[in-house]
Design an enzyme around this catalytic site. Structure first.
Site, short mmCIF file in Angstrom:
data_model
loop_
_atom_site.label_atom_id
_atom_site.label_comp_id
_atom_site.label_asym_id
_atom_site.label_seq_id
_atom_site.Cartn_x
_atom_site.Cartn_y
_atom_site.Cartn_z
N HIS A 243 46.69 40.52 28.82
CA HIS A 243 45.04 41.34 29.51
C HIS A 243 45.64 40.57 30.49
O HIS A 243 46.36 41.19 31.59
CB HIS A 243 44.09 40.26 29.21
CG HIS A 243 43.42 41.51 27.49
ND1 HIS A 243 43.32 42.40 27.88
CD2 HIS A 243 43.94 40.84 26.74
CE1 HIS A 243 43.10 42.77 26.48
NE2 HIS A 243 42.74 41.74 25.58
C1 BDR Z 1 40.14 39.11 28.21
O1 BDR Z 1 38.65 38.55 27.64
C2 BDR Z 1 39.70 37.26 27.41
O2 BDR Z 1 39.19 36.70 25.89
C3 BDR Z 1 41.45 37.29 27.82
O3 BDR Z 1 41.62 36.34 27.89
C4 BDR Z 1 40.44 38.23 29.42
O4 BDR Z 1 40.69 37.54 29.81
C5 BDR Z 1 39.94 40.30 27.95
O5 BDR Z 1 38.83 41.34 27.88
#
Ligand code: BDR
Ligand code: CA
Length: 313
Positions: A243
């Site tokens: 992500h």
């Molecule tokens: C986001 O939430 C976190 O778990 C990850 O680091 C990312 O920023 C994804 O939904």
């Protein structure tokens, strides 16, 4: 073009760690003025420590790391150990950091930096809940117009949600902070789940990190090995979605990404849909566009960039 001045606001998190490594390995593109930690994936005590662990892994101990808000603006903290493990950085075995945590509060660092640097020259790269950013905007509203751009990971539209059926984690944790940010008038680029779920670390891509044979390359492979079990089980996908590196990759190679400039509003009232990013992708309202909502990426180009840059460390 001179490198872009950035502050990375983050809650590491394995994918945050990869995003930070990409920034720290790209000095020709990004001048990292500081890293500000926020509570999110794990409590603040761990996110600020993890940020320093990642700087040390990269050999960049001169980057100042600040601790910020330890809870959302008006709610209890929700964390994500079920995804990231107890430490937030489960996977590799990395030493505790020896570089210091800065004394200054992250929110004050953000405000001071925006005052000190020329207006319109500092970009905020936000990889976690928006608590530090919105708190800075509330405390010193005059800094808002001095921000060059905010590039953030958060939200979803076609993918809807990951932490609830309708909300993505970063926005869900602190929807009030997200609302302040999205209403701020700053130029915002959003990396929602719609695009980040296309940035999948398949086995060959993971092998490419491991084959770098460097401490950073091996650590990235071990982090994604850990992180992927959750998504494989949940979505039946081929690997972990990276992500947060979409944020720092966008600043290096925006041509890898495509999206639309649209209206995005945050749901803060409903228990059922708390933290939903209501994205007017089809332009069915008269609400003014306030964010560029990314929907697609060139995944092969994205991973080639990551391997090339992280290979430098
Ligand atoms: C986001 O939430 C976190 O778990 C990850 O680091 C990312 O920023 C994804 O939904
Ligand atoms: Ca994150």
């Amino acid at each position: 073009m001179p490198p872009r001045k950035i502050i990375i606001d983050t809650d590491p998190g394995q994918d945050d760690a990869v995003a930070i490594l990409l920034a720290l390995s790209s000095p020709e593109d990004m001048d990292v003025l500081g890293i500000t930690a926020v509570a999110g994936n794990v409590p603040l005590e761990l996110t600020q420590k993890n940020a320093r662990i990642v700087c040390e892994l990269a050999g960049k101990t001169d980057v100042p790391v600040f601790a910020g808000c330890d809870r959302p603006m008006g709610r209890q903290l929700v964390t994500a150990e079920h995804v990231h493990g107890k430490t937030g950085l489960d996977g590799p075995s990395l030493p505790d950091p020896t570089m210091p945590l800065q004394d200054q509060h992250a929110v004050d660092f953000i405000i001071e930096t925006l005052h000190r640097e020329d207006a319109g020259t500092v970009t905020l790269c936000v990889l976690g809940p928006l608590t530090n950013i919105a708190t800075a905007f509330e405390k010193a509203p005059e800094v808002i117009e001095r921000v060059q751009q905010i590039v953030l990971m958060g939200g979803a539209y076609f993918e809807v949600g990951n932490i609830t059926p309708t909300a993505e984690f970063n926005i869900y944790v602190d929807p009030e902070a997200a609302e302040i940010t999205f209403k701020s008038g700053v130029d915002i680029v959003v990396m929602p789940l719609d695009v980040t779920h296309k940035a999948l670390v398949t086995q060959p891509r993971n092998d490419a990190f491991r084959d770098l044979g460097t401490p950073s390359g091996i650590a990235v492979a071990q982090m994604t090995d850990f992180f992927e079990r959750f998504d494989k089980e949940k979505y039946g996908s081929n690997g972990a979605p990276l992500h947060d590196p979409c944020v720092t990759a966008y600043l290096i190679a925006p041509e890898l990404f495509s999206g639309r400039h649209i209206n995005v509003e945050i749901e803060t009232q409903s228990d059922l849909t708390r933290g939903m990013t209501v994205a007017d992708w089809w332009g069915v309202t008269d609400r003014p566009a306030n964010a560029t909502f990314i929907g697609d990426l060139d995944a092969d180009g994205f991973f080639a960039l990551l391997v090339e840059r992280i290979g430098r460390l």
